[in-house]
Scaffold this active site. Structure first.
Site, PDB file in Angstrom:
ATOM      1  N   SER A 193       3.050  -2.583 -15.024  1.00  0.00           N
ATOM      2  CA  SER A 193       3.960  -2.788 -13.899  1.00  0.00           C
ATOM      3  C   SER A 193       5.238  -3.489 -14.337  1.00  0.00           C
ATOM      4  O   SER A 193       5.259  -4.237 -15.324  1.00  0.00           O
ATOM      5  CB  SER A 193       3.272  -3.623 -12.810  1.00  0.00           C
ATOM      6  OG  SER A 193       2.030  -3.049 -12.447  1.00  0.00           O
TER       7      SER A 193
ATOM      8  N   HIS B  66      19.647  -4.009 -11.001  1.00  0.00           N
ATOM      9  CA  HIS B  66      20.965  -3.803 -11.596  1.00  0.00           C
ATOM     10  C   HIS B  66      21.998  -3.898 -10.474  1.00  0.00           C
ATOM     11  O   HIS B  66      21.771  -3.405  -9.364  1.00  0.00           O
ATOM     12  CB  HIS B  66      21.078  -2.430 -12.273  1.00  0.00           C
ATOM     13  CG  HIS B  66      20.026  -2.180 -13.307  1.00  0.00           C
ATOM     14  ND1 HIS B  66      20.146  -2.617 -14.612  1.00  0.00           N
ATOM     15  CD2 HIS B  66      18.837  -1.544 -13.232  1.00  0.00           C
ATOM     16  CE1 HIS B  66      19.068  -2.258 -15.290  1.00  0.00           C
ATOM     17  NE2 HIS B  66      18.262  -1.599 -14.478  1.00  0.00           N
TER      18      HIS B  66
ATOM     19  N   CYS C 124       0.863  -0.682 -10.782  1.00  0.00           N
ATOM     20  CA  CYS C 124      -0.334   0.127 -10.986  1.00  0.00           C
ATOM     21  C   CYS C 124      -1.525  -0.770 -10.704  1.00  0.00           C
ATOM     22  O   CYS C 124      -1.638  -1.856 -11.256  1.00  0.00           O
ATOM     23  CB  CYS C 124      -0.383   0.672 -12.403  1.00  0.00           C
ATOM     24  SG  CYS C 124      -1.682   1.902 -12.653  1.00  0.00           S
TER      25      CYS C 124
END
Length: 270
Positions: A120, A125, A148
């Site tokens: 994970s 950004h 996950c």
């Protein structure tokens, strides 16, 4: 979390990968190039890598995961990025030391690593921008939360929306792979899901016009949101609304709304 009250009985590890892509835009009126540059500098200061790291750590805590590693960077002339590697279960001290030793060895040998994930990660950004021919500057944030296992990124959606000034919000949620129940039956989704909007606070939703584009058979969910009301003072940079004549206020408001609609729809309005 909605749809996860009754946990499924699975065989082995939950192998489903759940990814939340969260994209917001903040729009501002800055009449001169100098003001636009000042706005970009202000945004860079407000949402530098340190602040973004705190937000992502908050996301990690909310979804019930644990931080493995943090990488952050501020850019010139503008923008910042942060990547946090996360895990569903807390690491033992021995495991943490192993990872730290490996990182130190990489530095010593001057080798590069593309990725080091424990199933994970969380990334952000920022993209501040302006154009000298336009009196409007924008600030875009892209956040991806990929998990996950049992933890789900949807739990952090309200927190993310509240962490930024969001005029336009685009959210994608998709589930990949499959896991199995105790009888060996494949499961391609482990919770009930009809819309991303179900995971957003109702008070927040009232502030936006929202539409869904979902592909249920592929477990792909998409929601776009556009702010309903424009309080002009909140969109003026270094200018008081009462300094402007009524006609000019209306022109600026129309310009802001046009910019938002273009971003929301992905179409230029001429």
């Amino acid at each position: 979390m909605l749809g996860l009250e009754n946990k499924l009985k699975l065989y082995g590890f939950n192998n489903l990968t759940k990814t939340l892509s969260f994209n917001i835009y903040d729009v501002c009126y800055a009449k001169s190039e100098r003001e636009q540059k000042d706005y970009i500098a202000y945004i860079d200061e407000q949402y530098n890598s340190e602040r973004l790291t705190k937000i992502l750590c908050g996301v990690t805590e909310i979804i019930g995961a644990h931080v493995l590693n943090i990488s952050k960077q501020d850019y010139e002339p503008q923008g910042a990025s942060v990547t946090i590697l996360i895990t569903e279960k807390a690491l033992s001290l021995h495991k943490k030391n192993d990872i730290q030793d490996a990182e130190e060895e990489i530095v010593k040998t001057r080798k590069s690593v593309v990725s080091h994930l424990d199933k994970s990660h969380v990334t952000v950004h920022t993209y501040p921008e302006y154009h000298p021919y336009n009196s409007i500057a924008t600030f875009r944030v892209d956040i991806d939360v990929s998990t996950c296992g049992e933890v789900s990124p949807l739990n952090a959606l309200d927190y993310l929306i509240g962490s930024f000034d969001s005029d336009i919000i685009t959210t994608d949620y998709r589930i990949r792979g499959f896991t199995r129940d105790v009888d060996g039956k494949k499961l391609f989704i482990d919770h009930n899901m009809t819309s991303i909007q179900d995971y957003i606070n109702k008070k927040t939703l009232k502030k936006y016009d929202a539409i869904d584009v979902n592909v249920y058979q592929s477990n792909i969910f998409h929601t776009k949101m556009l702010i309903k009301e424009i309080d002009l003072q909140n969109y003026l940079f270094n200018t008081d609304v009462y300094e402007l004549p009524p006609k000019r206020r209306l022109e600026i408001t129309d310009s802001l709304r046009r910019e938002m609609i273009e971003i929301f729809s992905g179409i230029n309005i001429y």
